[in-house]
Design a protein around this motif. Structure first.
Motif, PDB file in Angstrom:
ATOM      1  N   GLY A   1      -1.265   9.496   1.954  1.00  0.00           N
ATOM      2  CA  GLY A   1      -1.310   8.043   2.002  1.00  0.00           C
ATOM      3  C   GLY A   1      -2.371   7.396   1.155  1.00  0.00           C
TER       4      GLY A   1
ATOM      5  N   ARG B   1       1.592  -3.013  13.700  1.00  0.00           N
ATOM      6  CA  ARG B   1       2.088  -2.377  14.920  1.00  0.00           C
ATOM      7  C   ARG B   1       3.615  -2.563  15.002  1.00  0.00           C
ATOM      8  NH1 ARG B   1      -0.405  -1.018  19.768  1.00  0.00           N
ATOM      9  NH2 ARG B   1      -2.389  -1.780  18.966  1.00  0.00           N
TER      10      ARG B   1
ATOM     11  N   HIS C   1       5.975   9.395  11.093  1.00  0.00           N
ATOM     12  CA  HIS C   1       5.607   7.993  11.263  1.00  0.00           C
ATOM     13  C   HIS C   1       6.590   7.217  12.118  1.00  0.00           C
ATOM     14  CE1 HIS C   1       2.953   8.902   7.862  1.00  0.00           C
ATOM     15  NE2 HIS C   1       2.224   7.914   8.309  1.00  0.00           N
TER      16      HIS C   1
ATOM     17  N   THR D   1      -0.752   7.627   8.464  1.00  0.00           N
ATOM     18  CA  THR D   1      -1.525   7.171   7.311  1.00  0.00           C
ATOM     19  C   THR D   1      -1.030   5.871   6.706  1.00  0.00           C
ATOM     20  OG1 THR D   1      -0.101   8.478   5.885  1.00  0.00           O
ATOM     21  CG2 THR D   1      -2.113   9.542   6.689  1.00  0.00           C
ATOM     22  N   MET D   2       0.123   5.375   7.131  1.00  0.00           N
ATOM     23  CA  MET D   2       0.673   4.175   6.502  1.00  0.00           C
ATOM     24  C   MET D   2      -0.008   2.920   7.078  1.00  0.00           C
ATOM     25  SD  MET D   2       2.842   5.230   4.324  1.00  0.00           S
ATOM     26  CE  MET D   2       2.727   6.985   4.005  1.00  0.00           C
ATOM     27  N   PRO D   3      -0.495   2.056   6.209  1.00  0.00           N
ATOM     28  CA  PRO D   3      -1.175   0.839   6.686  1.00  0.00           C
ATOM     29  C   PRO D   3      -0.171  -0.230   7.108  1.00  0.00           C
ATOM     30  CG  PRO D   3      -1.205   0.900   4.301  1.00  0.00           C
ATOM     31  CD  PRO D   3      -0.509   2.156   4.738  1.00  0.00           C
ATOM     32  N   TRP D   4       0.624   0.097   8.100  1.00  0.00           N
ATOM     33  CA  TRP D   4       1.657  -0.820   8.565  1.00  0.00           C
ATOM     34  C   TRP D   4       1.181  -1.588   9.792  1.00  0.00           C
ATOM     35  CZ3 TRP D   4       6.210   3.241   8.811  1.00  0.00           C
ATOM     36  CH2 TRP D   4       6.552   3.606   7.508  1.00  0.00           C
TER      37      TRP D   4
ATOM     38  N   GLU E   1      -1.173   4.290  -0.787  1.00  0.00           N
ATOM     39  CA  GLU E   1      -0.967   3.121   0.068  1.00  0.00           C
ATOM     40  C   GLU E   1      -2.306   2.469   0.408  1.00  0.00           C
ATOM     41  OE1 GLU E   1       0.504   5.982   0.528  1.00  0.00           O
ATOM     42  OE2 GLU E   1       2.574   5.408   0.130  1.00  0.00           O
ATOM     43  N   ALA E   2      -3.304   3.309   0.696  1.00  0.00           N
ATOM     44  CA  ALA E   2      -4.601   2.765   1.080  1.00  0.00           C
ATOM     45  C   ALA E   2      -5.239   2.010  -0.074  1.00  0.00           C
ATOM     46  CB  ALA E   2      -5.510   3.895   1.535  1.00  0.00           C
ATOM     47  N   GLU E   3      -5.010   2.488  -1.305  1.00  0.00           N
ATOM     48  CA  GLU E   3      -5.667   1.876  -2.453  1.00  0.00           C
ATOM     49  C   GLU E   3      -4.880   0.722  -3.043  1.00  0.00           C
ATOM     50  OE1 GLU E   3      -6.480   4.870  -5.276  1.00  0.00           O
ATOM     51  OE2 GLU E   3      -8.119   5.743  -4.123  1.00  0.00           O
TER      52      GLU E   3
ATOM     53  N   ARG F   1      -1.092  -3.126   0.600  1.00  0.00           N
ATOM     54  CA  ARG F   1      -1.572  -3.554   1.905  1.00  0.00           C
ATOM     55  C   ARG F   1      -0.427  -3.778   2.878  1.00  0.00           C
ATOM     56  NH1 ARG F   1      -6.003  -1.966   3.182  1.00  0.00           N
ATOM     57  NH2 ARG F   1      -5.522  -0.487   1.562  1.00  0.00           N
ATOM     58  N   HIS F   2       0.800  -3.751   2.374  1.00  0.00           N
ATOM     59  CA  HIS F   2       1.979  -4.008   3.190  1.00  0.00           C
ATOM     60  C   HIS F   2       1.897  -5.366   3.893  1.00  0.00           C
ATOM     61  CE1 HIS F   2       4.179  -0.315   2.622  1.00  0.00           C
ATOM     62  NE2 HIS F   2       3.022   0.284   2.622  1.00  0.00           N
TER      63      HIS F   2
END
Lengths: 55, 465
Positions: free
Chosen positions: A44, B461, B90, B456-459, A47-49, A52-53
């Motif tokens: 991930g 809730r 996930h 790990t996904m910045p999703w 995604e972290a860098e 931000r979704h």
């Protein structure tokens, strides 16, 4: 001994060569580098860098 | 250390190398699958006749189009090595993820073993044509696995560029055969009279039984998402490469059925070992024969190569999350490949390649794949329910949801029945294996997993939680 017999021996020799290349390199890497560094990969990262979704 | 990623204040980390583009994704997906055009699919004709072969080709094509659409959406959002394993982790949960990871490793390692057996068989055939009987196939089987494992060990870019070249040649060989036959270059004209004179020799059961082997046309296209962590732009490359791949395969599968069914009587075609090569032999054109032999060899090598890539990524991901010993989650500091996983899977592939018959190996591979496709159906529903459209960024949104999911589930059910007709014992044995493995994971292994680290996904809730 015809060509195919020679190819059989050549195939065994090449197989051994590729196995030795992989195993010797693996042994070298495992003894040269710290195991914590070798197993430091995390899922991930992109995604972290980069994302931000947030819509 | 130049080969690590280090941000200010954070320790250096080794990551897989992001060097791949859409063409490599196409080569990975089509490379794994195209061997199914060169051999295996034709047993569907033996099961139910010429029409059954075509029905199996298109019904399986529909199944895999659903797979490609669903996979493209989820993978372009959950872009991590391990593909469906990371998706399951996930979206569904750890036990499902462990099982999906095993499905992937078993499906690809078995397919790799099947490809190596095929390479030995092909060389034995050539040796026989040259008057050398009783070729020892073992050194060539071992060499194929060792060489491709070494290539995978040395780096993903060279591995998949190699796959791109040999897959393209194998695909162009099918196109060339089709064009030459269409333009009258065959000594034997196309003959489809069996479509009317003997349309369904074994009735509707024959058509359903044929579906099992229709899967060979496309089995493995979902492997594209294993490269998610090594593509430069996952949200773009993965859907693009996967959808281009399934379109390529639909074209190749239809052309293959058309040429082979037109040139070879269905009774023979249903038992042929290398149908496309045999079709080229029927044309009487020696250049086509050489081209299709090269295509057969290249497609087999490309498939084994892609399988090593995918199985090692799935195994690596499970190790990294401690679903397996963390030792497997290592990245090579120079080549940036999951080198321990690649080396560990070599003897397993060799055991199956040297000790098991081809049809059993491929059946276990198909069954593991089928279990994975079944997972995709409820995974997709849960994904859309937990994170509806608009709540997170998606690289691709597949149309007509939930229709592809429903179609996929129905077709999976039919395929299970088709497999049960021919390989019921293997189906039960494989299910038993996964139940035992699940019990081991639940009661013994899961205690070692760092539960907070695996998501790990910045999703946001999920809905309802």
């Amino acid at each position: 001994m015809d060509t195919w017999n020679i190819l059989e021996y050549a195939a065994w020799a090449l197989s051994a060569l590729f196995a030795i290349l992989m195993l010797s390199d693996m042994a070298r890497i495992d003894t040269t580098y710290d195991n914590d560094l070798l197993t430091s990969s995390r899922e991930g990262e992109i995604e972290a860098e980069a994302e931000r979704h947030v819509i | 250390m130049s080969n690590t990623n280090a941000n200010a204040g954070q320790p250096a980390r080794l990551q897989l190398l992001r060097v791949l583009g859409p063409a490599h994704i196409w080569a990975l997906g089509v490379g794994i699958v195209l061997v199914g055009e060169y051999m295996g699919w034709n047993f569907s004709v033996g099961k139910g006749g010429m029409i059954a072969g075509l029905v199996a080709c298109w019904v399986a094509g529909l199944l895999y189009t659903c797979v490609a659409m669903i996979d493209s959406e989820v993978t372009s959002t959950v872009a991590a090595a391990g593909g469906q394993y990371a998706q399951a982790k996930h979206i569904v949960g750890p036990l499902m993820a462990f099982n999906v990871g095993l499905f992937l490793v078993m499906a690809y390692t078995m397919l790799e073993a099947g490809n190596a057996i095929t390479i030995g068989f092909l060389l034995d055939t050539v040796a026989g044509l040259q008057g050398h009987s009783g070729l020892n196939q073992q050194p060539f089987i071992v060499l194929a696995i060792m060489f491709l494992a070494w290539l995978n060990y040395r780096g993903v870019l060279a591995t998949l560029t190699f796959n791109l070249v040999i897959t393209a040649i194998a695909f162009l060989a099918i196109i060339t055969l089709f064009l030459v036959v269409q333009m009258g270059g065959s000594a034997v004209p196309l003959d489809f009279s069996a479509v009317t004179t003997d349309p369904m020799p074994y009735g509707w059961v024959g058509i359903i039984a044929a579906l099992h082997f229709g899967l060979w046309f496309y089995l493995g296209i979902e492997g594209t998402c294993q490269a998610a962590e090594e593509v430069r732009s996952p949200a773009r490359s993965l859907p693009y490469g996967t959808m281009a791949g399934i379109m390529t395969l639909l074209i190749a599968a239809t052309m293959t059925w058309y040429v082979c069914s037109g040139l070879i009587p269905w009774e023979y075609l249903g038992q042929a070992g290398t149908p496309l090569f045999d079709a080229a032999r029927v044309t009487g054109n020696s250049s086509l024969m050489v081209l299709l032999f090269v295509g057969t060899m290249f497609s087999t090598l490309a498939s084994a190569n892609g399988c090593i890539n995918d199985a090692s990524r799935a195994w690596f991901s499970m190790g990294r999350d401690r679903y397996l010993p963390i030792w497997f989650g290592a990245v090579h500091p120079v080549y940036r490949t999951p080198y321990r996983s690649i080396v560990f899977l070599v003897p397993i592939a060799l055991i199956f390649a040297l000790g098991a018959p081809l049809d059993q190996v491929v059946t276990f591979s198909i069954l593991s794949g089928l279990l994975g496709y079944t997972f995709m159906t409820f995974n997709m529903v849960m994904f859309r329910n937990k994170w509806p459209l608009g709540s997170i960024k998606r690289g691709y949104v597949h149309p007509f949801h939930p229709l592809p999911t429903i179609v996929l589930l129905l077709l999976c059910g039919t395929a299970y029945f088709a497999v049960f007709l021919g390989y019921g014992t293997q189906l039960i044995a494989m299910t038993g294996f996964y139940i035992v493995a699940s019990l081991w994971f639940h009661f013994r292994r899961y205690r070692y997993v760092r539960r907070g680290d695996q998501f790990t996904m910045p999703w946001p809730r999920p809905e309802g939680y």
